[in-house]
Write a protein that holds these residues in place. Structure first.
Motif, PDB file in Angstrom:
ATOM      1  N   MET A 184       7.847  -2.027   5.663  1.00 48.38           N
ATOM      2  CA  MET A 184       7.008  -0.882   5.306  1.00 48.38           C
ATOM      3  C   MET A 184       6.594  -0.943   3.841  1.00 48.38           C
ATOM      4  SD  MET A 184       5.311   1.691   6.208  1.00 48.38           S
ATOM      5  CE  MET A 184       5.882   2.094   7.877  1.00 48.38           C
ATOM      6  N   ALA A 185       7.501  -1.374   2.977  1.00 48.78           N
ATOM      7  CA  ALA A 185       7.156  -1.495   1.553  1.00 48.78           C
ATOM      8  C   ALA A 185       6.004  -2.474   1.350  1.00 48.78           C
ATOM      9  CB  ALA A 185       8.388  -1.934   0.759  1.00 48.78           C
ATOM     10  N   ASP A 186       6.025  -3.585   2.083  1.00 52.60           N
ATOM     11  CA  ASP A 186       4.942  -4.566   1.956  1.00 52.60           C
ATOM     12  C   ASP A 186       3.637  -4.027   2.538  1.00 52.60           C
ATOM     13  OD1 ASP A 186       5.983  -6.668   0.504  1.00 52.60           O
ATOM     14  OD2 ASP A 186       6.818  -7.685   2.245  1.00 52.60           O
ATOM     15  N   VAL A 187       3.729  -3.320   3.657  1.00 51.14           N
ATOM     16  CA  VAL A 187       2.526  -2.730   4.244  1.00 51.14           C
ATOM     17  C   VAL A 187       1.881  -1.752   3.268  1.00 51.14           C
ATOM     18  CG1 VAL A 187       1.711  -1.108   5.996  1.00 51.14           C
ATOM     19  CG2 VAL A 187       3.142  -3.031   6.669  1.00 51.14           C
ATOM     20  N   GLU A 188       2.691  -0.908   2.664  1.00 51.64           N
ATOM     21  CA  GLU A 188       2.148   0.083   1.732  1.00 51.64           C
ATOM     22  C   GLU A 188       1.535  -0.592   0.509  1.00 51.64           C
ATOM     23  OE1 GLU A 188       5.508   2.563   1.051  1.00 51.64           O
ATOM     24  OE2 GLU A 188       5.197   3.766   2.875  1.00 51.64           O
ATOM     25  N   ALA A 189       2.169  -1.658   0.035  1.00 54.15           N
ATOM     26  CA  ALA A 189       1.614  -2.391  -1.107  1.00 54.15           C
ATOM     27  C   ALA A 189       0.291  -3.058  -0.735  1.00 54.15           C
ATOM     28  CB  ALA A 189       2.616  -3.435  -1.589  1.00 54.15           C
ATOM     29  N   ALA A 190       0.207  -3.601   0.485  1.00 49.01           N
ATOM     30  CA  ALA A 190      -1.034  -4.231   0.940  1.00 49.01           C
ATOM     31  C   ALA A 190      -2.162  -3.215   1.041  1.00 49.01           C
ATOM     32  CB  ALA A 190      -0.812  -4.920   2.279  1.00 49.01           C
ATOM     33  N   MET A 191      -1.833  -2.016   1.461  1.00 48.70           N
ATOM     34  CA  MET A 191      -2.858  -0.996   1.658  1.00 48.70           C
ATOM     35  C   MET A 191      -3.385  -0.441   0.338  1.00 48.70           C
ATOM     36  SD  MET A 191      -1.688   1.086   5.056  1.00 48.70           S
ATOM     37  CE  MET A 191      -3.241   1.975   5.026  1.00 48.70           C
ATOM     38  N   ILE A 192      -2.614  -0.551  -0.721  1.00 48.90           N
ATOM     39  CA  ILE A 192      -3.094  -0.090  -2.023  1.00 48.90           C
ATOM     40  C   ILE A 192      -4.329  -0.875  -2.458  1.00 48.90           C
ATOM     41  CG2 ILE A 192      -2.541  -0.022  -4.482  1.00 48.90           C
ATOM     42  CD1 ILE A 192       0.333   0.694  -3.696  1.00 48.90           C
ATOM     43  N   SER A 193      -4.280  -2.186  -2.251  1.00 50.19           N
ATOM     44  CA  SER A 193      -5.399  -3.030  -2.673  1.00 50.19           C
ATOM     45  C   SER A 193      -6.469  -3.175  -1.597  1.00 50.19           C
ATOM     46  CB  SER A 193      -4.882  -4.420  -3.081  1.00 50.19           C
ATOM     47  OG  SER A 193      -4.169  -5.014  -2.017  1.00 50.19           O
TER      48      SER A 193
END
Length: 225
Positions: A184-193
């Motif tokens: 989930m942390a990686d998904v959220e980071a991906a969605m920021i950009s």
């Protein structure tokens, strides 16, 4: 990155390497690559004619890329590998680009094992290149080699923390390794950009569902008779 985009990148490298490919050959390669998008069959014929006229590296690259566009990905991939290993294959950067094109063609052909070998050889020429690490990771993901994919993606993100695709791919690896908080942390980071990326949005839904099911298992343990 698409194969034609990679071809353009390779062309830019070839234009700066006058000792290996002269401006005339670069122009002919550019024309051939442009024709592949319109008429790959005719581009292939042009590549063959050019090969018979002198067997230049640009001619062999053009022919290989045309074969890939015609659905003969495995043959095109093999030819690009041969070009990368040939005596007149050019600079290290050019050889690496041929291998990148080859690896992506192997992926299109459904041969991730061959792609891993090719991307690994490219990384020997250009170590610690984030895009190459992500390419190899994608092949590992196709094979379900989650830990190997994660290793490549960890390094890619250490080198380029802002790579959205690397975050997305690593979230997939984390999910399959049952590391749900990290996924989930990686998904959220991906969605920021890249907040509108459909693949990331779908992946977020899968991660949320996996978290929900894990919580259900905790709250409702199996009853042992």
């Amino acid at each position: 990155m698409s194969l034609l985009a990679l071809a353009v990148a390779s062309l830019a490298l070839s234009q700066s390497a006058s000792a290996t490919i002269d401006a005339r050959e670069a122009e002919r390669l550019e024309a051939c690559v442009a024709k592949i998008e319109i008429d790959p069959e005719e581009a292939y014929e042009d590549g063959l004619t050019w090969t018979y006229q002198g067997n230049r590296p640009g001619a062999r690259q053009c022919t290989a890329l045309a074969l890939i566009a015609l659905g003969r990905e495995d043959e095109g991939a093999a030819r690009l590998e041969q070009l990368a290993n040939s005596v007149d294959g050019g600079t290290i950067d050019q050889r690496a680009e041929y291998l990148v094109q080859s690896g992506n063609a192997w992926l299109q052909a459904g041969a991730p094992e061959a792609a891993i070998v090719t991307f690994t050889n490219a990384l020997k020429l250009k170590p610690d290149t984030p895009d190459l690490l992500v390419d190899r990771a994608s092949a590992h993901l196709m094979l379900g080699q989650w830990s190997d994919a994660k290793k490549d993606l960890d390094l890619a993100l250490a080198l380029a923390p802002g790579m959205s695709i690397a975050r997305q791919f690593r979230a997939e690896a984390h999910l399959n390794l049952d590391q749900l908080d990290a996924a989930m942390a990686d998904v959220e980071a991906a969605m920021i950009s890249d907040p509108e990326n459909i693949d990331t949005l779908v992946l977020r839904g899968r991660v949320r569902e996996a978290i929900r099911l894990s919580e259900v298992r905790v709250l409702s343990p199996d009853i042992i008779d």
